[in-house]
Design a protein around this motif. Structure first.
Motif, PDB file in Angstrom:
ATOM      1  N   GLN A 138       0.840  -1.203   0.000  1.00 56.37           N
ATOM      2  CA  GLN A 138       0.000   0.000   0.000  1.00 56.37           C
ATOM      3  C   GLN A 138       0.869   1.245   0.000  1.00 56.37           C
ATOM      4  OE1 GLN A 138      -2.792   0.167   3.217  1.00 56.37           O
ATOM      5  NE2 GLN A 138      -3.724   2.076   2.534  1.00 56.37           N
ATOM      6  N   ALA A 139       2.001   1.181   0.691  1.00 55.16           N
ATOM      7  CA  ALA A 139       2.910   2.335   0.728  1.00 55.16           C
ATOM      8  C   ALA A 139       3.449   2.655  -0.659  1.00 55.16           C
ATOM      9  CB  ALA A 139       4.059   2.056   1.695  1.00 55.16           C
ATOM     10  N   ARG A 140       3.740   1.616  -1.447  1.00 57.01           N
ATOM     11  CA  ARG A 140       4.235   1.849  -2.805  1.00 57.01           C
ATOM     12  C   ARG A 140       3.204   2.590  -3.648  1.00 57.01           C
ATOM     13  NH1 ARG A 140       6.483  -3.346  -1.793  1.00 57.01           N
ATOM     14  NH2 ARG A 140       8.756  -3.353  -1.957  1.00 57.01           N
ATOM     15  N   ASP A 141       1.938   2.256  -3.471  1.00 57.81           N
ATOM     16  CA  ASP A 141       0.876   2.959  -4.199  1.00 57.81           C
ATOM     17  C   ASP A 141       0.828   4.431  -3.803  1.00 57.81           C
ATOM     18  OD1 ASP A 141       0.173   0.607  -5.464  1.00 57.81           O
ATOM     19  OD2 ASP A 141      -1.409   0.105  -4.027  1.00 57.81           O
ATOM     20  N   LEU A 142       0.943   4.701  -2.504  1.00 54.02           N
ATOM     21  CA  LEU A 142       0.929   6.095  -2.048  1.00 54.02           C
ATOM     22  C   LEU A 142       2.141   6.858  -2.568  1.00 54.02           C
ATOM     23  CD1 LEU A 142      -0.302   5.676   1.644  1.00 54.02           C
ATOM     24  CD2 LEU A 142      -1.513   6.824  -0.222  1.00 54.02           C
ATOM     25  N   LEU A 143       3.287   6.205  -2.569  1.00 50.83           N
ATOM     26  CA  LEU A 143       4.503   6.857  -3.076  1.00 50.83           C
ATOM     27  C   LEU A 143       4.361   7.207  -4.559  1.00 50.83           C
ATOM     28  CD1 LEU A 143       7.143   4.607  -1.300  1.00 50.83           C
ATOM     29  CD2 LEU A 143       6.893   7.065  -0.955  1.00 50.83           C
ATOM     30  N   ALA A 144       3.690   6.357  -5.298  1.00 48.66           N
ATOM     31  CA  ALA A 144       3.499   6.621  -6.723  1.00 48.66           C
ATOM     32  C   ALA A 144       2.591   7.820  -6.956  1.00 48.66           C
ATOM     33  CB  ALA A 144       2.922   5.381  -7.402  1.00 48.66           C
ATOM     34  N   ARG A 145       1.689   8.089  -5.993  1.00 50.82           N
ATOM     35  CA  ARG A 145       0.732   9.186  -6.148  1.00 50.82           C
ATOM     36  C   ARG A 145       1.156  10.475  -5.459  1.00 50.82           C
ATOM     37  NH1 ARG A 145      -3.743   7.773  -3.496  1.00 50.82           N
ATOM     38  NH2 ARG A 145      -3.281   5.628  -2.911  1.00 50.82           N
ATOM     39  N   ASP A 167      11.008  -8.604   6.309  1.00 48.99           N
ATOM     40  CA  ASP A 167      11.863  -7.525   5.820  1.00 48.99           C
ATOM     41  C   ASP A 167      11.104  -6.564   4.907  1.00 48.99           C
ATOM     42  OD1 ASP A 167      11.574  -9.369   3.730  1.00 48.99           O
ATOM     43  OD2 ASP A 167      13.395  -8.638   2.782  1.00 48.99           O
ATOM     44  N   ALA A 168       9.781  -6.475   5.085  1.00 46.25           N
ATOM     45  CA  ALA A 168       8.978  -5.609   4.217  1.00 46.25           C
ATOM     46  C   ALA A 168       9.446  -4.159   4.284  1.00 46.25           C
ATOM     47  CB  ALA A 168       7.501  -5.699   4.611  1.00 46.25           C
ATOM     48  N   GLY A 169       9.796  -3.698   5.496  1.00 47.67           N
ATOM     49  CA  GLY A 169      10.278  -2.321   5.628  1.00 47.67           C
ATOM     50  C   GLY A 169      11.608  -2.104   4.938  1.00 47.67           C
ATOM     51  N   ILE A 170      12.505  -3.094   5.026  1.00 41.34           N
ATOM     52  CA  ILE A 170      13.807  -2.996   4.366  1.00 41.34           C
ATOM     53  C   ILE A 170      13.632  -2.954   2.856  1.00 41.34           C
ATOM     54  CG2 ILE A 170      16.051  -4.094   4.072  1.00 41.34           C
ATOM     55  CD1 ILE A 170      15.510  -3.032   6.886  1.00 41.34           C
ATOM     56  N   ALA A 171      12.749  -3.822   2.336  1.00 37.81           N
ATOM     57  CA  ALA A 171      12.492  -3.828   0.896  1.00 37.81           C
ATOM     58  C   ALA A 171      11.909  -2.497   0.437  1.00 37.81           C
ATOM     59  CB  ALA A 171      11.543  -4.974   0.549  1.00 37.81           C
ATOM     60  N   LEU A 172      11.100  -1.869   1.299  1.00 40.43           N
ATOM     61  CA  LEU A 172      10.522  -0.576   0.950  1.00 40.43           C
ATOM     62  C   LEU A 172      11.607   0.511   0.912  1.00 40.43           C
ATOM     63  CD1 LEU A 172       7.947   0.911   0.239  1.00 40.43           C
ATOM     64  CD2 LEU A 172       7.489   1.210   2.678  1.00 40.43           C
ATOM     65  N   VAL A 173      12.562   0.431   1.810  1.00 39.12           N
ATOM     66  CA  VAL A 173      13.704   1.359   1.768  1.00 39.12           C
ATOM     67  C   VAL A 173      14.407   1.251   0.423  1.00 39.12           C
ATOM     68  CG1 VAL A 173      15.970   1.898   2.733  1.00 39.12           C
ATOM     69  CG2 VAL A 173      14.073   1.362   4.259  1.00 39.12           C
ATOM     70  N   GLN A 174      14.676   0.018  -0.018  1.00 34.26           N
ATOM     71  CA  GLN A 174      15.339  -0.194  -1.299  1.00 34.26           C
ATOM     72  C   GLN A 174      14.487   0.318  -2.452  1.00 34.26           C
ATOM     73  OE1 GLN A 174      18.277  -0.518  -0.109  1.00 34.26           O
ATOM     74  NE2 GLN A 174      18.873  -2.196  -1.477  1.00 34.26           N
ATOM     75  N   HIS A 175      13.172   0.165  -2.354  1.00 36.14           N
ATOM     76  CA  HIS A 175      12.268   0.674  -3.390  1.00 36.14           C
ATOM     77  C   HIS A 175      12.388   2.194  -3.501  1.00 36.14           C
ATOM     78  CE1 HIS A 175       8.631   1.113  -5.824  1.00 36.14           C
ATOM     79  NE2 HIS A 175       8.244   2.048  -4.972  1.00 36.14           N
ATOM     80  N   ILE A 176      12.438   2.869  -2.365  1.00 38.94           N
ATOM     81  CA  ILE A 176      12.529   4.332  -2.368  1.00 38.94           C
ATOM     82  C   ILE A 176      13.882   4.798  -2.897  1.00 38.94           C
ATOM     83  CG2 ILE A 176      12.606   6.378  -0.871  1.00 38.94           C
ATOM     84  CD1 ILE A 176      10.599   4.874   0.970  1.00 38.94           C
ATOM     85  N   ARG A 177      14.954   4.179  -2.398  1.00 42.31           N
ATOM     86  CA  ARG A 177      16.296   4.650  -2.750  1.00 42.31           C
ATOM     87  C   ARG A 177      16.759   4.191  -4.133  1.00 42.31           C
ATOM     88  NH1 ARG A 177      16.003   8.539   0.760  1.00 42.31           N
ATOM     89  NH2 ARG A 177      16.830   8.130   2.855  1.00 42.31           N
ATOM     90  N   VAL A 178      16.391   2.965  -4.520  1.00 40.24           N
ATOM     91  CA  VAL A 178      16.904   2.412  -5.767  1.00 40.24           C
ATOM     92  C   VAL A 178      15.910   2.565  -6.908  1.00 40.24           C
ATOM     93  CG1 VAL A 178      17.817   0.339  -6.892  1.00 40.24           C
ATOM     94  CG2 VAL A 178      18.332   0.777  -4.483  1.00 40.24           C
TER      95      VAL A 178
END
Length: 411
Positions: A38-45, A62-73
């Protein structure tokens, strides 16, 4: 700011504490997500999120860690301030997380009082404001443009890397790999760190920063040269070949020049097939890079193996994995450390080992830190382990001495 947590009470309490909060005359808007997806959807908007407060363990450990990588990478956002909060510190130890990931803070949920949360938010918003100012943006209001592909920080590091001489700038360590069934060292992973103005940087950070072909090829040639040199030295001292794993080269395997360098180095080294092993990320091995299948086939024909790193820590398609099967799977240390004290992690580790056995792939447990962890992975049928409990990292020149005297303890 964005709050990501799977506990409804955390959202309710945070909204209550932060109600009416403003920064430099602007009201702070709080967005909520109860999962990383759900956070990825919000980040896209919402491209103007200044701060993300992320829980570590949500739909996965590790969902939070993967989200960090999504934001940074994936999103290439280096301005957003990211603060991790966790109620399970054993799953993601602070020392590992702070050193390996680009985050701005790490806190236990039990540590965060109302005043502490206010301080964290205000401090993070200041950090975001300063980062945006340095990049030529003004203020926090409005919808920011997507992060440019060549951010100044990365360009500065890329320029510094372009001027370095790896012979002087790289601190190289060797991490032995131990066959769990026999307790015999059967491989060595070369672990380089670059000496830069930002301190010692690991291979992953360097690989994310290189931007020109000349720098990439220089580093590729350096790593291949190190692998062949030490592979010959270790084989001569031990009288038997060892697998030598190296990072970075596999990440550029879809590039024709890199492929040619791998094949040329392998032929010239005179080392037995199976000596050289390339550490490859999921994105590089299973992505849509043109020619990656042909490159994999070519290096395998030359006797080079491929290890998929950080297995279990990324979202992986089993269908795609089955189409391009690596030779080895390295189980992420998130599923290794503390496994004997966490039933959920134990079940996940067993599943990853079982999957590797089903696909006839060698499994490697990364970050084995205790004898109990080594025993667990041995019993479960994991093939190889690496970590301080099995064999501590050392200078490459000390590997032969280690091989002669063996490891300290037996499992």
């Amino acid at each position: 700011m964005l709050l990501v947590d799977d506990e409804p009470a955390v959202h309710e309490m945070s909204r209550l504490i932060l109600a009416g909060l403003s920064f430099e005359g602007r009201e702070v808007e709080l967005l909520s997500a109860d999962s990383a997806a759900q956070a990825r959807d919000l980040l896209a908007r919402h491209a103007d999120i200044a701060l993300a407060l992320l829980d570590v363990v949500m739909e996965t450990d590790d969902a939070g860690i993967a989200l960090v990588q999504h934001i940074r990478v994936q999103r290439r956002d280096i301005d957003m301030q990211i603060v991790l909060r966790t109620g399970q510190p054993g799953v993601a130890p602070e020392g590992d997380i702070m050193s390996r990931y680009e985050i701005n803070g790490y806190f236990l949920k039990t540590e965060i009082t109302a005043q502490r949360l206010h301080s964290i938010v205000i401090s993070a918003l200041r950090g975001y404001r300063n980062a945006r100012s340095l990049r030529g943006h003004s203020g926090l209001a409005g919808r920011a443009a997507a992060p440019p592909p060549h951010e100044p920080a990365r360009l500065a590091l890329a320029a510094e890397l372009a001027g370095l001489d790896e012979r002087d700038a790289v601190l190289m360590q060797a991490q032995p790999e131990v066959a769990l069934a026999s307790n015999q060292a059967i491989g060595i992973e070369l672990v380089p760190h670059w000496k830069t103005s930002l301190g010692l940087l690991p291979a992953a950070r360097v690989g994310a920063a290189w931007s020109d072909g000349a720098t990439r090829m220089r580093i590729v040639e350096f790593m291949l040269g190190q692998a062949c040199f030490w592979g010959r030295a270790w084989q001569g001292g031990q009288g038997r070949p060892l697998t030598v794993s190296i990072p970075l080269v596999g990440e550029a395997l879809g590039d024709c020049a890199t492929l040619d360098a791998v094949l040329r180095s392998t032929r010239a080294s005179g080392l037995p097939p199976g000596t050289l092993d390339l550490l490859v990320s999921e994105a590089a091995l299973l992505g849509e890079t043109v020619g990656i299948r042909e490159a994999v086939a070519a290096v395998r024909a030359a006797g080079v193996s491929l290890t998929l790193v950080d297995f279990g820590a990324q979202t992986i398609s089993l269908q795609r994995l089955n189409h391009l099967v690596p030779d080895r799977l390295k189980i992420h240390r998130l599923f290794v450390r503390g496994v004997v004290h966490a039933p959920e992690r134990m079940a996940l580790a067993r599943s990853l080992i079982a999957l590797s056995q089903t696909l006839s792939i060698i499994s490697v447990a990364d970050g084995v830190s205790t004898d109990a962890e080594a025993q667990f992975f041995k019993w479960e049928g994991c093939d190889i382990g690496q970590g301080d409990a099995l064999a501590p990292a050392c200078a490459p020149a000390d590997v032969v001495d280690f091989l002669r005297h063996g490891r300290r303890a037996s499992h």
